[in-house]
Enzyme design. Structure first.
Site, PDB file in Angstrom:
ATOM      1  N   LYS A   1       1.314   1.638  14.884  1.00  0.00           N
ATOM      2  CA  LYS A   1       0.838   2.927  14.388  1.00  0.00           C
ATOM      3  C   LYS A   1       1.114   4.047  15.401  1.00  0.00           C
ATOM      4  CE  LYS A   1      -2.753   1.147  11.259  1.00  0.00           C
ATOM      5  NZ  LYS A   1      -2.246   1.649   9.984  1.00  0.00           N
TER       6      LYS A   1
ATOM      7  N   MET B   1       0.830  -1.212   0.000  1.00  0.00           N
ATOM      8  CA  MET B   1       0.000   0.000   0.000  1.00  0.00           C
ATOM      9  C   MET B   1       0.865   1.264   0.000  1.00  0.00           C
ATOM     10  SD  MET B   1      -3.149  -0.815  -0.273  1.00  0.00           S
ATOM     11  CE  MET B   1      -4.082   0.634   0.182  1.00  0.00           C
TER      12      MET B   1
ATOM     13  N   HIS C   1      -8.052   6.704   3.277  1.00  0.00           N
ATOM     14  CA  HIS C   1      -8.116   5.257   3.037  1.00  0.00           C
ATOM     15  C   HIS C   1      -8.074   4.955   1.539  1.00  0.00           C
ATOM     16  CE1 HIS C   1     -10.630   1.326   3.103  1.00  0.00           C
ATOM     17  NE2 HIS C   1      -9.351   1.063   3.165  1.00  0.00           N
TER      18      HIS C   1
ATOM     19  N   ASP D   1      10.725   3.369   5.828  1.00  0.00           N
ATOM     20  CA  ASP D   1      10.441   2.060   6.410  1.00  0.00           C
ATOM     21  C   ASP D   1      11.482   1.775   7.484  1.00  0.00           C
ATOM     22  OD1 ASP D   1       9.482  -0.656   6.790  1.00  0.00           O
ATOM     23  OD2 ASP D   1       8.577  -0.487   4.808  1.00  0.00           O
TER      24      ASP D   1
END
Length: 739
Positions: free
Chosen positions: A420, A337, A463, A356
């Site tokens: 998160k 994603m 989203h 990342d």
């Protein structure tokens, strides 16, 4: 005479240059005023002996988007109000109005002076039909030039001569392909088909067009000349016998009879090619008048043209917030994603920091963009220099300090609250106070995640759907404390990457996933009842869904469905999930190890290419099978659409979605809800709320509580309301911001 939308300049050779440049519009369109002016110009060119011919071009970067669709809506509104008084008179008026453009273009075509269309950019619909009526057509050799007759995509068809001129310029097979699909043509493809005469350097476009007139261009269309022969042969010829029977069957296979406009195109072409040209235009006009009166045309024009354009222009954007010009965007998480979001952002020309846990993982995410753009270059849809530019805009990193200066950060890390939380805190520490933080979560409520933020008013959900590069919809989720600036910035971002935003309030599954889960759940229920799996999948496609619910479960993964069900039971209790459906999914995932496409086996088997997927034969052994003849096939179709529509109605009742345009457009763009209906709420409005409630009650009696109509629908049925009346998106003095 002076013109508002056109200028008229006559050169020393007596060639008139008609330049179309509508004031206050980014693109030229045919309005009633523009048509009146062009009509007057055609008269002047024909009557003035000093004028030898005319070239028509655009003063804008694009040529024209075609007819102003709101003009068609106005025609339909007038027809609807007059129909009750005098149906025959109203239909005749609609027929005459529908033929106005046809008459204008035929007048141009037969005026006795040569006309050349100089196409400098996008040329769509009625504008391309006008070009086809010109005696010469020249297109600029540019990637910006795209020609199409895309009307079928919004429930109508090219009704200003398009269905008659195209199959008289190219062979019938290519004509039908173009007309029924709305196919976009490059200048090279259009020339190969015989639809344009020349391709010119952009700077020499008008000169090339004028040269055609100077070189003696005939002011007569080929079909008006004696002895004209159709390219590729007559209808009743060996070629025609090979084309028409399978052509009709292919259309049926592709559309299941759900799109009246597509069928009308075949009728127009078939019947029109058997008669003289003016009679053929009248046949087209009759079918166009008929199609304009269909429920499908009204619904598709509203949702797939008007509402879609309004949402793309930022209809839900808070007023008074300055537009954000993005200088730098951060993406947290370089998985599938995150990598996809980085790709569409860089493709829009915005610099991206892709972060990342280590540089290798981030670089792997950038490699995803490289493979996507390399594929476009290979197919000739992008240039090598575009690939280099796109990749130069993506910076892989493992250092949160590199997020400094970002206007917006999109978090797309693993769906775990703790992960998160950590990502949010570390990112916010590096961001300027005015930066917006967005989460791409698909399962965790935004208000819960916003508790991890030091500035919840700047926290929002964005989203995306998978695969990000292909899916056109983005849900923007408002938390309880999300401010206007965050909403405006999110909408600006979604528009910048050329996707359609819908604004949704915070709830489990937001809007789209709630509807999709209902669709899948109904299919599981059918399997358990013993309905043969092929009937379920075929019924879904016959109802207008692009993908069957079992195939869709495979795409999203059966073990993910299992995880969602287990989490739902954990959060909401045992009654929240049907135990029989839970058992089915457990059997598929745990007993048979069938997780979906990702491991090559789910409800379908996925053999090595080029073999196609096929339903797993073992499905019929899971439950006693009903004989196919005992299954009501039409009811299967109804159940699959009604269950989604009911969920959309519940979402409106709960205030999760507040604008019917978003519910309709969202349902089509996200999971392909039967586009011919105009979307999930238009489906209810089209049937009539009262009749829909009656259908739902019948299904509830037979199949259970999921078909129970919410109180909102019962109230609307009693009052005779539609969704677009009850939740009028254009109502004055009414704020439509989700709160």
């Amino acid at each position: 005479m002076t013109y508002t939308n056109f200028t008229l300049d006559i050169d020393a050779d007596g060639i008139a240059l008609v330049t179309w440049d509508m004031p206050g519009r980014s693109m030229n369109v045919f309005t009633e005023e523009a048509m009146r002016e062009l009509d007057a110009i055609v008269d002047k060119v024909a009557a003035d002996a000093a004028i030898k011919g005319a070239v028509i071009t655009s003063g804008k970067d694009t040529f024209s988007g075609g007819a102003d669709i709101t003009m068609l809506q106005k025609m339909l509104k007038t027809f609807a109000s007059e129909k009750g008084k005098d149906a025959v008179k109203a239909t005749k008026a609609l027929f005459d109005n529908a033929g106005a453009m046809t008459g204008l273009f035929r007048k141009l075509e037969t005026c006795g002076k040569p006309w050349v269309s100089a196409i400098n950019g996008t040329c769509m619909g009625g504008a391309f039909e006008m070009s086809l009526a010109c005696h010469g057509r020249v297109a600029a050799d540019s990637d910006k030039v795209k020609m199409a007759l895309p009307e079928v995509k919004i429930g109508i068809f090219p009704g200003a001569g398009g269905t008659q001129r195209v199959p008289r310029l190219t062979d019938q097979q290519q004509a039908l392909q173009m007309l029924t699909s709305g196919q976009t043509l490059s200048p090279q493809k259009a020339k190969a088909m015989g639809l344009i005469h020349e391709i010119s350097e952009p700077a020499k476009l008008v000169e090339t067009a004028k040269a055609m007139i100077r070189n003696g261009l005939k002011p007569v269309a080929p079909w008006d000349e004696k002895g004209f022969k159709l390219p590729g042969g007559q209808i009743y010829s060996p070629a025609g016998f090979n084309l028409w029977p399978p052509g009709i069957a292919i259309l049926r296979r592709e559309t299941y009879g759900n799109y009246p406009a597509a069928a009308a195109i075949l009728k127009c072409v078939y019947e029109g090619l058997l008669v003289p040209f003016d009679t053929a235009l009248r046949i087209e006009q009759r079918y166009f008048t008929e199609i304009m009166q269909t429920r499908e045309a009204a619904a598709m024009i509203r949702s797939l043209f008007v509402s879609l354009q309004e949402l793309n222009k930022g209809a839900r954007r808070p007023a008074g917030v300055p537009e954000t010009k993005f200088k730098k965007i951060g993406i947290l998480g370089a998985g599938f994603m995150g990598a996809g979001i980085a790709y569409v952002t860089a493709k829009a020309g915005i610099p991206v920091v892709l972060l990342d846990r280590d540089v290798e993982s981030a670089a792997k995410g950038k490699a995803h963009s490289e493979s996507l753009i390399a594929d476009l270059v290979k197919k000739g849809r992008a240039k090598p220099e575009e690939k280099d530019k796109l990749l130069s805009l993506i910076t892989p990193t493992a250092d949160y300090a590199d997020l400094a200066g970002c206007d917006l950060v999109v978090e797309a890390v693993f769906e775990d609250s703790a992960v998160k939380k950590s990502a949010t805190e570390q990112a916010e520490a590096a961001l300027k106070p005015s930066a917006i933080f967005a989460s791409n979560t698909s399962t965790i409520p935004i208000s819960a995640l916003a508790k991890n933020s030091a500035r919840p008013k700047n926290f929002i959900g964005i989203h995306f759907f998978s695969p990000v590069d292909k899916m056109l919809l983005v849900e923007i989720i408002l938390g309880k404390k999300t401010g206007d600036k965050a909403l405006a910035t999110a909408i600006d971002f979604v528009r910048a990457i050329k996707k359609t935003p819908i604004v949704v309030n915070d709830t489990r599954g937001f809007y789209v996933n709630r509807c999709v889960l209902r669709y899948m759940s109904e299919a599981y229920k059918m399997l358990i009842e013993g309905v043969p799996a092929p009937m379920i999948e075929n019924a879904a496609k016959a109802a207008g869904m692009p993908v069957g619910p079992l195939a869709l479960t495979d795409e999203t993964a059966i073990d993910l469905a299992q995880k969602i069900m287990k989490q739902t039971i954990k959060d909401l209790g045992d009654k929240a999930v049907d135990p029989k459906q839970m058992a089915l999914i457990n059997t598929m995932a745990d007993t048979h190890g069938r997780f979906g496409r990702k491991n090559g086996k789910g409800f379908y088997d996925y053999p090595a290419k080029p073999a196609k997927k096929k339903l797993w034969p073992g499905l019929k052994d899971l439950y006693p099978q009903l004989p196919a003849e005992k299954v009501d096939y039409e009811e299967l179709q109804q159940r699959l659409l009604v269950t989604i529509a009911l969920e959309a109605a519940r979402v409106m009742e709960e205030g999760i979605v507040t604008d019917p345009r978003e519910a309709d457009v969202g349902s089509i763009l996200a999971f392909g809800f039967a586009p011919y209906t105009g979307g999930a709420l238009s489906y209810i409005d089209g049937i009539g709320v009262k009749e829909f409630v009656k259908i739902a009650k019948g299904l509830q009696k037979k199949y259970g509580a999921e078909f129970k109509a919410p109180k909102l629908l019962l109230d609307m049925a009693e009052k005779g309301e539609t969704f677009y009346q009850r939740f009028d998106p254009y109502a004055k003095d009414e704020t439509k911001q989700a709160a």
